[in-house]
Design a protein around this motif. Sequence first.
Motif, PDB file in Angstrom:
ATOM      1  N   TRP A  37      47.898 -19.890  36.293  1.00  0.00           N
ATOM      2  CA  TRP A  37      47.017 -18.757  35.968  1.00  0.00           C
ATOM      3  C   TRP A  37      47.817 -17.483  35.734  1.00  0.00           C
ATOM      4  CZ3 TRP A  37      46.435 -14.122  38.591  1.00  0.00           C
ATOM      5  CH2 TRP A  37      45.374 -13.306  38.174  1.00  0.00           C
ATOM      6  N   SER A  38      48.839 -17.249  36.535  1.00  0.00           N
ATOM      7  CA  SER A  38      49.563 -15.981  36.467  1.00  0.00           C
ATOM      8  C   SER A  38      50.324 -15.807  35.164  1.00  0.00           C
ATOM      9  CB  SER A  38      50.535 -15.867  37.648  1.00  0.00           C
ATOM     10  OG  SER A  38      51.566 -16.839  37.555  1.00  0.00           O
ATOM     11  N   VAL A  39      50.649 -16.924  34.479  1.00  0.00           N
ATOM     12  CA  VAL A  39      51.375 -16.824  33.210  1.00  0.00           C
ATOM     13  C   VAL A  39      50.485 -16.237  32.126  1.00  0.00           C
ATOM     14  CG1 VAL A  39      52.521 -18.152  31.396  1.00  0.00           C
ATOM     15  CG2 VAL A  39      52.925 -18.717  33.803  1.00  0.00           C
ATOM     16  N   ARG A  74      50.495 -24.447  30.146  1.00  0.00           N
ATOM     17  CA  ARG A  74      49.900 -23.304  29.469  1.00  0.00           C
ATOM     18  C   ARG A  74      48.760 -23.749  28.555  1.00  0.00           C
ATOM     19  NH1 ARG A  74      55.483 -19.901  28.113  1.00  0.00           N
ATOM     20  NH2 ARG A  74      55.936 -19.403  30.297  1.00  0.00           N
ATOM     21  N   ILE A  75      48.765 -25.010  28.223  1.00  0.00           N
ATOM     22  CA  ILE A  75      47.600 -25.641  27.608  1.00  0.00           C
ATOM     23  C   ILE A  75      47.087 -26.649  28.629  1.00  0.00           C
ATOM     24  CG2 ILE A  75      46.759 -27.156  25.782  1.00  0.00           C
ATOM     25  CD1 ILE A  75      48.919 -26.018  23.964  1.00  0.00           C
ATOM     26  N   LEU A 117      45.265 -14.854  47.536  1.00  0.00           N
ATOM     27  CA  LEU A 117      44.012 -14.138  47.314  1.00  0.00           C
ATOM     28  C   LEU A 117      44.143 -13.402  45.988  1.00  0.00           C
ATOM     29  CD1 LEU A 117      42.980 -12.708  50.806  1.00  0.00           C
ATOM     30  CD2 LEU A 117      41.820 -14.474  49.464  1.00  0.00           C
ATOM     31  N   VAL A 118      43.214 -13.701  45.080  1.00  0.00           N
ATOM     32  CA  VAL A 118      43.218 -13.093  43.750  1.00  0.00           C
ATOM     33  C   VAL A 118      41.946 -12.269  43.628  1.00  0.00           C
ATOM     34  CG1 VAL A 118      43.212 -13.522  41.269  1.00  0.00           C
ATOM     35  CG2 VAL A 118      44.548 -15.006  42.794  1.00  0.00           C
ATOM     36  N   TRP A 119      42.109 -10.966  43.403  1.00  0.00           N
ATOM     37  CA  TRP A 119      40.972 -10.043  43.339  1.00  0.00           C
ATOM     38  C   TRP A 119      40.787  -9.542  41.915  1.00  0.00           C
ATOM     39  CZ3 TRP A 119      40.550  -4.944  41.804  1.00  0.00           C
ATOM     40  CH2 TRP A 119      39.352  -4.295  42.128  1.00  0.00           C
ATOM     41  N   GLY A 120      39.579  -9.743  41.398  1.00  0.00           N
ATOM     42  CA  GLY A 120      39.197  -9.200  40.104  1.00  0.00           C
ATOM     43  C   GLY A 120      38.176  -8.096  40.291  1.00  0.00           C
ATOM     44  N   GLY A 162      44.481 -14.132  31.079  1.00  0.00           N
ATOM     45  CA  GLY A 162      43.401 -13.903  30.132  1.00  0.00           C
ATOM     46  C   GLY A 162      42.759 -15.185  29.629  1.00  0.00           C
ATOM     47  N   GLU A 163      43.495 -16.293  29.621  1.00  0.00           N
ATOM     48  CA  GLU A 163      42.941 -17.566  29.176  1.00  0.00           C
ATOM     49  C   GLU A 163      41.970 -18.163  30.184  1.00  0.00           C
ATOM     50  OE1 GLU A 163      43.513 -19.406  26.177  1.00  0.00           O
ATOM     51  OE2 GLU A 163      44.077 -17.342  25.688  1.00  0.00           O
ATOM     52  N   PHE A 164      42.069 -17.721  31.427  1.00  0.00           N
ATOM     53  CA  PHE A 164      41.245 -18.261  32.501  1.00  0.00           C
ATOM     54  C   PHE A 164      40.142 -17.296  32.941  1.00  0.00           C
ATOM     55  CE2 PHE A 164      45.239 -20.378  32.644  1.00  0.00           C
ATOM     56  CZ  PHE A 164      45.040 -21.632  33.199  1.00  0.00           C
ATOM     57  N   GLY A 165      40.449 -15.996  32.914  1.00  0.00           N
ATOM     58  CA  GLY A 165      39.573 -15.030  33.564  1.00  0.00           C
ATOM     59  C   GLY A 165      39.855 -15.007  35.063  1.00  0.00           C
ATOM     60  N   TRP A 166      39.033 -14.286  35.821  1.00  0.00           N
ATOM     61  CA  TRP A 166      39.209 -14.173  37.275  1.00  0.00           C
ATOM     62  C   TRP A 166      38.515 -15.330  37.982  1.00  0.00           C
ATOM     63  CZ3 TRP A 166      42.739 -10.843  38.642  1.00  0.00           C
ATOM     64  CH2 TRP A 166      42.982  -9.729  37.832  1.00  0.00           C
TER      65      TRP A 166
END
Length: 623
Positions: free
Chosen positions: A390-392, A496-497, A371-374, A395-399
């Motif tokens: 995503w966790s790395v 990461r890309i 569960l990821v909460w933004g 910011g490249e993905f957003g929430w």
Amino acid sequence: MRSATSAFKRWFFGSVAAVMLVPGSLGTSPLGMASPAQATPHSAAPLAVQAQTSTPPLTGAIGNLYNTSAWARSVLLQPTAAEECTGSGSTSGCVQRFAGGDIAWSARTGARVVVNGPVRTSWGNAGGPAGFHGYPTTHTVTGLRNGGSKQSFERGAITYSPATGARGTSGSIHLAWGRAGFEGGFLGYPVTGESTGLRDGGAWQAFERGFVVWSPATGAHPSMGAIRERWRQSGMEEGELGYPSTDEATGLRSGGSSQQYQRGTIIWSPSTGARALTGAIRSYWSSTGAQNGALGYPVSEEHRQNNFVYQLFQGGTVYWSAATGAHSTTHGDVHNRYVSLGGAAGQLGLPLTDKLPRAGGLVQQFTNGWLVWGPSTGARIVGHPTYKVWSVNPGEFGWPVKDTWSDSRGTHVAFQKLETIWSDATQELYSAEAVDASTVVFLGDSQLDMDSWGEQGARAAGYPRQVVRSIGGIGYVSGSPAVGGSSATDAVVLDRILLPQGNPGLVVVTLGGNDARIMATDAAILSQANRLWDELRRKYPRSTILINGVLSRYDASHAQRRWVDGLVTREAAVRGLPRISMSGTATIAGAAGNYLDDAHMNQTGHNKVAPLYASAIKYVLGK
């Protein structure tokens, strides 16, 4: 000891009757002052005969106490028998009977008054100084709560109240009762004697409002109130908790109290009642700050469901299983979403971590996902592989803005900035951009900025749909802060890309200029280039992978760029990959003067180079 005890009882209970048969036995003859050692208590004449002839003498420490204490004289009145002494030296002791009680003296305890009444009677029944209690160490104290009285002896105390009678306390149980405040404390007066025969050689004694329980392993501890009742419900010392191992601790937050046992804790507060904590859940709760932490007091007992156990607390729930250990979900949006999904028995399964801060939001891992909460998006389900990427660099993905879902393409997550797809077939994470045979995917450095020569050339060659991953400073070896300092090779391998899923018509790699800039070794460039090409072939087994060399001029300042161009294109030829050398192309295209700096062309330069590149693509691909 038995004969001495029997002799004391005969004297103790017979001396009063003997002297009362003789009128005038309480005469006014002077009191003797000899020490107890000088007394002759074992005269051949019966005590009754002695009383007929004179008032019994008062000597030594007994006489001194009587003569110097107005209180002793007021409660004891006149002596009615001579001293009875036993032993010698440090074991010597004497008792003298008075109308109102006794004075007992020993070398160990000094002289003490034992006033007539239930305490003295109980002491006498137990054998007096030769019995279990030994000599008194204090005078009889009267006027206690509810008309009680008490006296301490060498091996404990005897305490009396009209409601409970006279009861002896001794040893560790007596000391534990003392820690609880004796008769003035919560336990009140003893209502039974000590009883033995409990498990593991334990013993207990009942008091007005509880018990003191003792075992060789744990010592003696009071057990009272709501905590004792919960312990009783668990089976007391025979139950899961075993014996109490501490006294009750009071003064906890919100007026709570707790008590430790051999195999757990019982904790009570006015709002939650008494609850037991055991095993891994208890250890976890303690590690989070116990009742002072985020969880607060327990509000339920442990519940077992299938292969896991859980317990509810004021601030959340703790779950445990042999496979996952103990973790909690604490109140808030993540907890509420988890509960709405069925909790541990629902879609996500048991928690594998606690709730953790991440990039200004919160995350928590469960058996079947995260569960990821933004702050603006709420708590959304993200699968394990996608979360890892995503966790790395969140910011490249957003929430995430939607829960993960699956279709024929794979497992999707919609983030604020892009949508991703995890493929079980390739074990890779992709972006969800649609691709087909008319699509070209570019992976390169800042040579792809603006409407680059590469993009223009690919469009002219029949690839109108374009997905561009252009990262300044990156190379086969050279890293960029935009992808955590990774090179293009590592960034692609580590996801990461993210490149799009599917089967694009063409995948183009435009790298090497930054490797020339940092003077990377040939071996490093070739090693990393081959790793990247292998990864692209694995991701796109049915797509054409085209390797571009390094765009350069023919002047000396671009010598290293021309060298890397040749290095890369020759290796691509060995691998059987389509390749286009860009060595000197800027000069050939007449764009040598169209540079923003030594490495980057302006838009005019791109426009000049593009037709040459388009022709090269068509030739290489046989179009």
